[in-house]
Design a protein around this motif. Structure first.
Motif, PDB file in Angstrom:
ATOM      1  N   ILE A  43       0.816  -1.220   0.000  1.00 41.37           N
ATOM      2  CA  ILE A  43       0.000   0.000   0.000  1.00 41.37           C
ATOM      3  C   ILE A  43       0.848   1.268   0.000  1.00 41.37           C
ATOM      4  CG2 ILE A  43      -1.995  -1.120   1.026  1.00 41.37           C
ATOM      5  CD1 ILE A  43      -1.321   0.203   3.689  1.00 41.37           C
ATOM      6  N   ALA A  44       2.124   1.153   0.338  1.00 45.26           N
ATOM      7  CA  ALA A  44       3.013   2.312   0.350  1.00 45.26           C
ATOM      8  C   ALA A  44       3.651   2.573  -1.014  1.00 45.26           C
ATOM      9  CB  ALA A  44       4.110   2.119   1.397  1.00 45.26           C
ATOM     10  N   ARG A  45       3.440   1.694  -1.961  1.00 46.60           N
ATOM     11  CA  ARG A  45       4.109   1.828  -3.263  1.00 46.60           C
ATOM     12  C   ARG A  45       3.413   2.831  -4.167  1.00 46.60           C
ATOM     13  NH1 ARG A  45       6.185  -4.339  -4.063  1.00 46.60           N
ATOM     14  NH2 ARG A  45       7.875  -4.101  -2.576  1.00 46.60           N
ATOM     15  N   SER A  46       4.205   3.422  -5.017  1.00 44.46           N
ATOM     16  CA  SER A  46       3.704   4.388  -5.991  1.00 44.46           C
ATOM     17  C   SER A  46       2.634   3.741  -6.875  1.00 44.46           C
ATOM     18  CB  SER A  46       4.881   4.859  -6.849  1.00 44.46           C
ATOM     19  OG  SER A  46       4.442   5.696  -7.879  1.00 44.46           O
ATOM     20  N   GLY A  47       1.604   4.479  -7.154  1.00 40.92           N
ATOM     21  CA  GLY A  47       0.564   4.006  -8.057  1.00 40.92           C
ATOM     22  C   GLY A  47      -0.378   2.979  -7.459  1.00 40.92           C
ATOM     23  N   PHE A  48      -0.307   2.752  -6.139  1.00 46.71           N
ATOM     24  CA  PHE A  48      -1.183   1.761  -5.509  1.00 46.71           C
ATOM     25  C   PHE A  48      -2.650   2.087  -5.790  1.00 46.71           C
ATOM     26  CE2 PHE A  48      -4.050   0.451  -2.178  1.00 46.71           C
ATOM     27  CZ  PHE A  48      -3.767  -0.896  -2.076  1.00 46.71           C
ATOM     28  N   ALA A  49      -3.419   1.040  -6.086  1.00 49.58           N
ATOM     29  CA  ALA A  49      -4.873   1.178  -6.247  1.00 49.58           C
ATOM     30  C   ALA A  49      -5.533  -0.123  -5.806  1.00 49.58           C
ATOM     31  CB  ALA A  49      -5.238   1.493  -7.691  1.00 49.58           C
ATOM     32  N   LEU A  50      -6.723   0.024  -5.232  1.00 47.59           N
ATOM     33  CA  LEU A  50      -7.500  -1.107  -4.730  1.00 47.59           C
ATOM     34  C   LEU A  50      -8.922  -0.981  -5.246  1.00 47.59           C
ATOM     35  CD1 LEU A  50      -8.098  -3.491  -2.690  1.00 47.59           C
ATOM     36  CD2 LEU A  50      -8.555  -1.690  -0.998  1.00 47.59           C
ATOM     37  N   ALA A  51      -9.424  -2.044  -5.844  1.00 45.27           N
ATOM     38  CA  ALA A  51     -10.834  -2.117  -6.262  1.00 45.27           C
ATOM     39  C   ALA A  51     -11.517  -3.129  -5.355  1.00 45.27           C
ATOM     40  CB  ALA A  51     -10.939  -2.559  -7.718  1.00 45.27           C
ATOM     41  N   ARG A  52     -12.720  -2.786  -4.903  1.00 41.03           N
ATOM     42  CA  ARG A  52     -13.484  -3.686  -4.032  1.00 41.03           C
ATOM     43  C   ARG A  52     -14.871  -3.898  -4.624  1.00 41.03           C
ATOM     44  NH1 ARG A  52     -11.937  -0.532   1.440  1.00 41.03           N
ATOM     45  NH2 ARG A  52     -12.254   1.188   0.007  1.00 41.03           N
ATOM     46  N   ALA A  53     -15.380  -5.125  -4.460  1.00 38.31           N
ATOM     47  CA  ALA A  53     -16.734  -5.468  -4.914  1.00 38.31           C
ATOM     48  C   ALA A  53     -17.588  -5.779  -3.697  1.00 38.31           C
ATOM     49  CB  ALA A  53     -16.698  -6.679  -5.847  1.00 38.31           C
ATOM     50  N   TYR A  54     -18.775  -5.184  -3.673  1.00 41.17           N
ATOM     51  CA  TYR A  54     -19.709  -5.377  -2.567  1.00 41.17           C
ATOM     52  C   TYR A  54     -21.006  -5.965  -3.075  1.00 41.17           C
ATOM     53  CZ  TYR A  54     -16.698  -2.269   0.132  1.00 41.17           C
ATOM     54  OH  TYR A  54     -15.635  -1.710   0.776  1.00 41.17           O
ATOM     55  N   ASP A  55     -21.527  -6.906  -2.316  1.00 42.00           N
ATOM     56  CA  ASP A  55     -22.873  -7.420  -2.504  1.00 42.00           C
ATOM     57  C   ASP A  55     -23.652  -6.839  -1.329  1.00 42.00           C
ATOM     58  OD1 ASP A  55     -25.207  -8.772  -2.951  1.00 42.00           O
ATOM     59  OD2 ASP A  55     -24.332 -10.774  -2.862  1.00 42.00           O
ATOM     60  N   ASP A  56     -24.518  -5.870  -1.618  1.00 39.85           N
ATOM     61  CA  ASP A  56     -25.117  -5.038  -0.576  1.00 39.85           C
ATOM     62  C   ASP A  56     -23.974  -4.358   0.172  1.00 39.85           C
ATOM     63  OD1 ASP A  56     -27.796  -5.534  -1.261  1.00 39.85           O
ATOM     64  OD2 ASP A  56     -27.771  -7.411  -0.124  1.00 39.85           O
ATOM     65  N   SER A  57     -23.832  -4.593   1.456  1.00 40.41           N
ATOM     66  CA  SER A  57     -22.743  -3.950   2.198  1.00 40.41           C
ATOM     67  C   SER A  57     -21.591  -4.903   2.502  1.00 40.41           C
ATOM     68  CB  SER A  57     -23.281  -3.364   3.505  1.00 40.41           C
ATOM     69  OG  SER A  57     -23.778  -4.408   4.326  1.00 40.41           O
ATOM     70  N   ALA A  58     -21.684  -6.125   2.017  1.00 39.96           N
ATOM     71  CA  ALA A  58     -20.657  -7.130   2.306  1.00 39.96           C
ATOM     72  C   ALA A  58     -19.579  -7.161   1.227  1.00 39.96           C
ATOM     73  CB  ALA A  58     -21.288  -8.511   2.435  1.00 39.96           C
ATOM     74  N   LEU A  59     -18.327  -7.073   1.650  1.00 42.53           N
ATOM     75  CA  LEU A  59     -17.209  -7.184   0.717  1.00 42.53           C
ATOM     76  C   LEU A  59     -17.117  -8.625   0.229  1.00 42.53           C
ATOM     77  CD1 LEU A  59     -14.738  -5.730  -0.555  1.00 42.53           C
ATOM     78  CD2 LEU A  59     -13.397  -6.621   1.362  1.00 42.53           C
ATOM     79  N   VAL A  60     -17.135  -8.817  -1.086  1.00 46.00           N
ATOM     80  CA  VAL A  60     -17.087 -10.171  -1.652  1.00 46.00           C
ATOM     81  C   VAL A  60     -15.888 -10.384  -2.571  1.00 46.00           C
ATOM     82  CG1 VAL A  60     -19.577 -10.507  -1.431  1.00 46.00           C
ATOM     83  CG2 VAL A  60     -18.645  -9.594  -3.574  1.00 46.00           C
ATOM     84  N   GLY A  61     -15.156  -9.310  -2.874  1.00 49.05           N
ATOM     85  CA  GLY A  61     -13.993  -9.460  -3.742  1.00 49.05           C
ATOM     86  C   GLY A  61     -13.164  -8.189  -3.798  1.00 49.05           C
TER      87      GLY A  61
END
Length: 167
Positions: A43-61
């Motif tokens: 997470i400290a690296r240059s260009g870091f990005a995170l995509a998250r998928a939610y089903d309702d409010s639950a993180l699923v991916g």
């Protein structure tokens, strides 16, 4: 299904991600070890990005990556496994897609594809790289191929390959 992409994460984001990471990969003994040995560095690296998928409010991916550079473990090690000309062309100023993980209960619904597309949609790097299984019949490997990724050479571990795609 809701997909979000962020370029910075805090402790609450990390705590939310850990149970899904653990359920999908199961390669770390606990959250603390994962954070210290992998996550906090990434997470400290240059260009870091995170995509998250939610089903309702639950993180699923999730899917994440960052800009690959010389001096990083994977970039330096894959340089020695790829043919020299391939390494020269592809490594450096590339986006390294580190992980895509979707809970088993939510697989085969296009979530991995949606996460990858969302994560890569606005990337400035001209080349994208990842490491995956050498098994061409593996669902993840088939997904990457269907999205235009091609095998560039052997990966850093037994039974793995490096795949690349140009923006």
């Amino acid at each position: 299904m809701r997909i979000t992409v962020v370029d910075a994460v805090g402790s609450a984001d990390t705590a939310e991600l850990w149970p899904v990471y653990d359920a999908v990969f199961g390669d770390q003994p606990d959250e603390s070890t994962w954070r210290k040995s992998v996550w906090d560095k990434h997470i400290a690296r240059s260009g870091f990005a995170l995509a998250r998928a939610y089903d309702d409010s639950a993180l699923v991916g999730f899917a994440y990556g960052y800009t690959g550079e010389a001096g990083q473990w994977w970039t330096d090690n894959v340089r020695s496994t790829l043919p020299a000309a391939v390494a020269e062309e592809w490594l450096g100023d590339h986006f390294e897609l580190v992980s895509i993980g979707v809970l088993a209960s939510h697989r085969s619904h296009g979530i991995g594809r949606a996460l990858m597309r969302a994560l890569l949609a606005d990337r400035p790097e001209p080349r994208w790289l990842l490491q995956t299984t050498a098994d061409a019949d593996d669902p993840a490997r088939r997904l990457y191929a269907a999205e235009g990724w091609r095998v560039l050479g052997p990966g850093t571990g037994e039974g793995t390959v490096v795949m690349g795609r140009q923006r």
